[in-house]
Design an enzyme around this catalytic site. Structure first.
Site, PDB file in Angstrom:
ATOM      1  N   VAL A 100      31.694  22.303  -8.787  1.00 31.06           N
ATOM      2  CA  VAL A 100      32.678  22.310  -7.706  1.00 31.06           C
ATOM      3  C   VAL A 100      34.011  21.730  -8.160  1.00 31.06           C
ATOM      4  O   VAL A 100      35.062  22.014  -7.574  1.00 31.06           O
ATOM      5  CB  VAL A 100      32.116  21.514  -6.500  1.00 31.06           C
ATOM      6  CG1 VAL A 100      32.015  20.020  -6.830  1.00 31.06           C
ATOM      7  CG2 VAL A 100      32.933  21.736  -5.244  1.00 31.06           C
ATOM      8  N   LYS A 101      33.985  20.916  -9.219  1.00 31.32           N
ATOM      9  CA  LYS A 101      35.187  20.216  -9.665  1.00 31.32           C
ATOM     10  C   LYS A 101      36.257  21.148 -10.238  1.00 31.32           C
ATOM     11  O   LYS A 101      37.421  20.756 -10.363  1.00 31.32           O
ATOM     12  CB  LYS A 101      34.827  19.166 -10.722  1.00 31.32           C
ATOM     13  CG  LYS A 101      33.860  18.097 -10.234  1.00 31.32           C
ATOM     14  CD  LYS A 101      34.473  17.214  -9.176  1.00 31.32           C
ATOM     15  CE  LYS A 101      33.585  16.017  -8.862  1.00 31.32           C
ATOM     16  NZ  LYS A 101      34.178  15.099  -7.888  1.00 31.32           N
ATOM     17  N   ASP A 102      35.886  22.386 -10.565  1.00 30.12           N
ATOM     18  CA  ASP A 102      36.884  23.345 -11.048  1.00 30.12           C
ATOM     19  C   ASP A 102      37.997  23.537 -10.019  1.00 30.12           C
ATOM     20  O   ASP A 102      39.168  23.693 -10.360  1.00 30.12           O
ATOM     21  CB  ASP A 102      36.237  24.711 -11.315  1.00 30.12           C
ATOM     22  CG  ASP A 102      35.318  24.708 -12.525  1.00 30.12           C
ATOM     23  OD1 ASP A 102      35.191  23.651 -13.174  1.00 30.12           O
ATOM     24  OD2 ASP A 102      34.722  25.761 -12.807  1.00 30.12           O
TER      25      ASP A 102
END
Length: 453
Positions: free
Chosen positions: A43-45
């Site tokens: 999700v950090k993208d």
């Protein structure tokens, strides 16, 4: 032709997947937002792109600059992809509790990785918070991302993840459940969803050793709650600016063991290979099951890929060492199966006390059986030797038979673990097991404790 101009254009629009077996006891529709479909597998993208684009826009990040960030690994991966496409250098500061896979992946995509100790205060100069800030001050033309307090983090999820979930559920979502670390995901998604429907409940998953749950419930930042924990990606010993507690309806805490066990269960029962925080989320979801009704639509977010935990939660030896592997321990031999093939260390009656001490140091053991030509005749342990030394400083040159205690009890293969446990007392710290082939092995209190589930 249908193609993306670069890898960053593939971020987002991740699928919602219905969970089945693992949430069978929950009387609601449970959907997983599987963020491993992002190119950096987490999700950090999403927020990595947003934070960098915002920093470029206001001049904090200049062409050819160096990006510096303290990360548990996933944000670093997202930043690395953006840095590659946009031509920046990247330094990732990571704590030593993070998996080796995460560190190796960061290096594989061109990041310089600096490893810091986990078990230190945030203000300690060795902490990954402090080291990140120091490197940003020392490195020319650099920008310190600070995902914890950088509000572009939560804004990314307000602009992207929240709208995706709303659209995919056709606005029918009733609960959003997610692990909380920097707070960007829960706050960004929570803000968007509550603007659409204030009745949607936002639940955060916390871990033991973190301050979030108690702070949310009492407003007290309790430093006594802070201690080292194994679970990765969630929980904090600080209060990041990205955590908007007013948007969160409640927290539930999940143990390290449950998080690890359920990480494996997701793969085995749903065929979804995801990371440690996903396991914590599912266990937390089950802990909250009384909050869900048959018509509810519950969305739980899976942060990252199981590939980053192959050497940890998906490794039997790692799990067994921490007592996390759910194995059936019923017999004496079950508690020592990992080292049952090791030779039993003994000391003879006429050997000197110094010999026993030397053996304890060499093999890092606390108890040793004493033998003579007839077999087991006594035992010594650290407590015996300490008491003897206090009484007589020359004890090291005395024979073992002068300081030894009673021999350890002996049990046979197949002895129930309950019967073995009853043989331990203040006077007796070990039990010997007869392996039936002329050899014996030792069972210690540590082995019994390690088998407790």
């Amino acid at each position: 032709m249908d193609f993306s101009k670069n890898i960053l254009e593939t971020i987002g629009n991740t699928p919602l997947v219905k969970l089945n077996k693992i949430v069978a006891e929950i009387d609601a529709l449970v959907l997983a937002k599987v963020e491993t479909f992002n190119p950096g597998n987490s999700v950090k993208d999403r927020m990595a792109v947003k934070m960098i684009e915002d920093a470029e826009a206001d001049g904090r990040l200049k062409p050819g600059g160096t990006i510096i960030e303290g990360t548990s690994g996933n944000t670093g991966m997202g930043l690395a992809l953006v840095a590659i496409v946009k031509g920046y250098k990247l330094i990732c500061v990571i704590s030593d509790k993070q998996s080796k896979e995460k560190m190796d992946i960061l290096r594989a995509v061109g990041a310089k990785v600096v490893v810091c100790p986990t078990d230190v205060e945030p203000t300690d100069p060795r902490s990954y918070y402090s080291v990140s800030k120091r490197l940003a001050q020392e490195t020319p033309n650099s920008w310190y991302v600070n995902q914890y307090d950088n509000l572009s983090n939560s804004l990314a999820h307000y602009e992207q993840t929240g709208p995706e979930i709303w659209k995919q559920t056709e606005g029918k979502i009733t609960h959003f459940v997610v692990g909380v670390g920097t707070g960007g995901t829960i706050s960004g998604v929570g803000k968007y969803l509550k603007e659409k429907n204030p009745n949607i409940k936002i639940w955060g998953i916390d871990t033991y050793g973190s301050v979030f749950k108690k702070y949310h419930e009492t407003g007290i930042f309790d430093e006594n709650e802070i201690y080292s924990y194994i679970t990765e990606g969630i929980g904090e010993d600080i209060l990041p600016k990205n955590v908007d507690f007013s948007l969160i309806d409640g927290f539930t805490k999940v143990t390290d063991k449950d998080a690890a066990v359920y990480t494996r269960k997701i793969a085995l029962e749903e065929g979804i290979f995801v990371g440690n925080s996903a396991g914590a989320c599912i266990k937390g979801l089950l802990q909250l099951k009384e909050h869900f009704k048959p018509d509810d639509v519950v969305v739980v977010l899976f942060h990252d890929s199981g590939s980053r935990y192959v050497g940890k939660m998906f490794n039997d030896d790692w799990m067994r060492e921490r007592g996390f592997l759910e194995e059936n321990v019923t017999k004496a031999e079950d508690v020592i199966k990992d080292h049952i093939d090791k030779e039993l260390i003994v000391v003879r009656t006429e050997e000197l006390v110094s010999h026993a001490i030397e053996r304890m140091r060499k093999y890092k053991i606390s108890q040793i059986p004493v033998v003579d030509i007839n077999g087991f005749v006594g035992s010594v342990d650290e407590t015996d030797l300490f008491r003897s030394y206090v009484a007589d400083k020359n004890v090291a040159e005395k024979p073992i038979k002068e300081v030894m205690s009673k021999p350890f009890p002996i049990v046979k293969l197949g002895t129930p673990i309950e019967e073995v446990s009853r043989l331990f007392s203040k006077e007796n710290d070990a039990v010997l097991i007869d392996l039936g082939n002329g050899s014996h092995h030792i069972i210690t209190k540590y082995d019994i404790i390690g088998s407790i589930k």
